[in-house]
Write a protein that holds these residues in place. Structure first.
Motif, short mmCIF file in Angstrom:
data_model
loop_
_atom_site.label_atom_id
_atom_site.label_comp_id
_atom_site.label_asym_id
_atom_site.label_seq_id
_atom_site.Cartn_x
_atom_site.Cartn_y
_atom_site.Cartn_z
N ASP A 53 1.10 -0.63 0.12
CA ASP A 53 0.09 -0.09 -0.18
C ASP A 53 1.11 1.37 -0.55
N ASN A 54 0.81 1.86 -0.73
CA ASN A 54 1.88 3.25 -0.82
C ASN A 54 0.22 4.66 -0.77
N SER A 55 1.13 5.83 -0.70
CA SER A 55 0.32 7.18 -0.56
C SER A 55 0.49 7.65 -1.67
N ALA A 56 -1.10 8.05 -2.67
CA ALA A 56 -1.05 8.75 -3.49
C ALA A 56 -1.47 10.36 -3.69
N VAL A 57 -0.50 10.64 -1.96
CA VAL A 57 -0.63 12.20 -2.39
C VAL A 57 0.24 12.18 -1.51
N ASP A 58 0.96 13.61 -1.43
CA ASP A 58 1.42 14.24 -0.36
C ASP A 58 0.41 14.84 1.11
N GLY A 59 1.10 14.77 2.42
CA GLY A 59 0.02 14.98 3.61
C GLY A 59 -0.25 14.26 4.83
N ILE A 79 7.99 9.80 6.39
CA ILE A 79 7.89 8.86 5.66
C ILE A 79 8.32 9.26 4.09
N PRO A 80 9.84 9.35 3.74
CA PRO A 80 9.79 9.76 2.55
C PRO A 80 9.60 8.76 1.88
N ALA A 81 9.31 9.17 0.24
CA ALA A 81 9.13 7.59 -1.06
C ALA A 81 10.51 7.11 -0.70
N GLY A 82 10.42 5.33 -0.35
CA GLY A 82 12.22 4.85 -0.77
C GLY A 82 12.20 4.13 0.23
N THR A 83 10.81 4.86 1.62
CA THR A 83 11.78 4.04 3.09
C THR A 83 11.18 3.03 3.77
N ALA A 84 11.36 2.45 4.61
CA ALA A 84 10.45 1.11 5.40
C ALA A 84 9.69 1.60 6.30
N PRO A 85 8.65 2.34 6.59
CA PRO A 85 8.17 2.76 7.35
C PRO A 85 8.07 1.42 8.99
N GLY A 99 4.41 8.18 -3.21
CA GLY A 99 4.39 6.32 -3.68
C GLY A 99 5.15 6.59 -2.30
N SER A 100 4.87 6.87 -1.24
CA SER A 100 5.63 6.10 0.18
C SER A 100 4.59 5.06 0.97
N GLU A 101 5.12 4.60 1.32
CA GLU A 101 4.55 3.27 1.83
C GLU A 101 3.90 3.39 2.96
N ILE A 102 2.41 2.78 3.20
CA ILE A 102 1.77 3.38 3.99
C ILE A 102 1.98 2.74 5.37
N PRO A 103 2.43 3.06 6.87
CA PRO A 103 2.67 2.41 7.80
C PRO A 103 1.67 1.71 8.49
#
Length: 404
Positions: A53-59, A79-85, A99-103
């Motif tokens: 799961d990843n974010s569709a927006v900045d927020g 949580i920047p994109a490309g990091t494991a939350p 694009g960041s992974e949802i924690p």
């Protein structure tokens, strides 16, 4: 079918396609070289896309249940994109980017434009639905599913899809090897001076362009001498290296039309004389078990017959997963006063007449006028034994559709 009677277009196509065996040679190429190639095997999805799961927006990633409180929601992570939350701390939010992974623990993302940020945390200023702004794992592709079928022609979008699955190499059908043989002692190559009785070799370059568009490999490109002996020798040599031989000229009834005669005596001639305009003296057969498609000699007829007969045959040989072109039904903006026993493919283009679509025809439809095809965007079809009045609905095929 190789007699003197004219063969209807559908009958000819059915016969030619029945002879079109799919090339069984394959090769594996890097994805960077895959544009225009034909997949030789189905492409199965090796892992879910996206993989999480990843974010569709900045927020801000939140638990929807935490919105019930009146206090600001503190921000516990970034949580920047490309990091494991890390898992989302209860009662908190995480700054998140597209694009960041949802924690773990978060079930919604609020756009940053809908949030007031304070030192104490965030206050959400708009209604939020559970699951909002989250792109779910596998929403594009699911592991094990077929992403692309065998026979798919790889376009830019297929290149991107293959990249999304992590595929750096793809197995594709080897290019169809084609020999081009133009006929006529009058032919001169562009750049050479013309002597009396000579013309430039137009058809060679039309065919080179068409075959490049079709993804074929030209393995031989020569002009035949107008003798029976030279025709026999060159056809045999072409058959040794090609999957398909395409000739232009030499298939009519003249004394110097040797291609048809050689196919009849040294190979096989299974089709001759098509009920098509332009392009009646079209031939199909084989020499030393290599198929030969004999196109007419006039430049516009070469283009038309290649698009209507040659391209479907080539697509079938390539194993392409395609359907026949459907065209559009558009009112004619021209007249055909005399009915023909042949189906006519008129060089034409779409236009607007009083704001409505119409088909314009080039004024000179002679099979020797290639400029008509440069003016045109496609072909309008006039059925056999039919006249046309302005406003009559005709089927129109764009050149792009016919080239597939």
């Amino acid at each position: 079918m190789a007699g003197t009677q004219l063969t209807p277009v559908e009958t000819a196509l059915e016969h030619i396609l029945d002879q079109a065996s799919v090339i069984d040679r394959t090769e594996t190429v890097p994805l960077t070289d895959a544009l225009g190639r034909i997949l030789a095997e189905p492409c199965l999805v090796p892992a879910d896309v996206p993989p999480a799961d990843n974010s569709a927006v900045d927020g801000y990633a939140i638990r929807h249940a935490d919105l019930a409180g009146e206090q600001p929601i503190p921000v516990s992570d970034r949580i920047p994109a490309g990091t494991a939350p890390l898992p989302l701390a209860p009662g908190s939010a995480a700054r998140i980017f597209t694009g960041s992974e949802i924690p773990e623990g978060a079930d919604s993302v609020v756009m940053q434009e809908r949030v007031d940020v304070t030192d104490a945390g965030i206050r959400v200023q708009a209604a939020v639905e559970p699951g909002q702004n989250i792109r779910k794992r596998g929403q594009d592709l699911r592991q094990g599913d077929q992403a692309l079928a065998k026979g798919t022609r790889i376009r830019p979008q297929e290149m991107g899809l293959l990249a999304s699955m992590g595929m750096a190499w793809v197995t594709v059908t080897a290019p169809l090897r084609v020999a081009i043989l133009t006929t006529g002692d009058e032919l001169v190559e562009p750049g050479e001076p013309l002597k009396p009785g000579q013309i430039y070799n137009t058809n060679r370059f039309t065919l080179l362009g068409l075959l490049a568009e079709a993804g074929c490999e030209v393995v031989l490109c020569e002009t035949l001498e107008d003798t029976r002996e030279a025709t026999v020798e060159t056809l045999a040599r072409a058959a040794a290296s090609a999957d398909l031989i395409i000739t232009s000229g030499g298939v009519s009834v003249g004394e110097e039309d040797h291609v048809r005669a050689v196919l009849e005596t040294r190979g096989e001639l299974s089709l001759w004389r098509l009920a098509i305009k332009p392009g009646k003296p079209l031939a199909f057969g084989s020499i030393n078990d290599t198929p030969v498609l004999g196109l007419p000699g006039n430049p516009a007829a070469v283009l038309v017959t290649f698009l209507i007969v040659g391209m479907p045959y080539i697509r079938r040989r390539q194993g392409r997963a395609t359907t026949p072109p459907t065209g559009e039904r558009i009112p004619a903006g021209f007249e055909v006063a005399s009915a023909s026993v042949r189906r006519e493919f008129i060089r034409a283009r779409k236009a607007l007449l009083n704001g409505e679509p119409t088909i314009e025809a080039f004024p000179n439809q002679s099979s020797g006028v290639l400029s008509s095809a440069c003016w045109a965007d496609g072909l309008a079809v006039v059925q056999e034994n039919t006249t046309v009045k302005p406003g009559d609905l005709l089927t129109y095929y764009s050149f792009n559709e016919l080239l597939g």
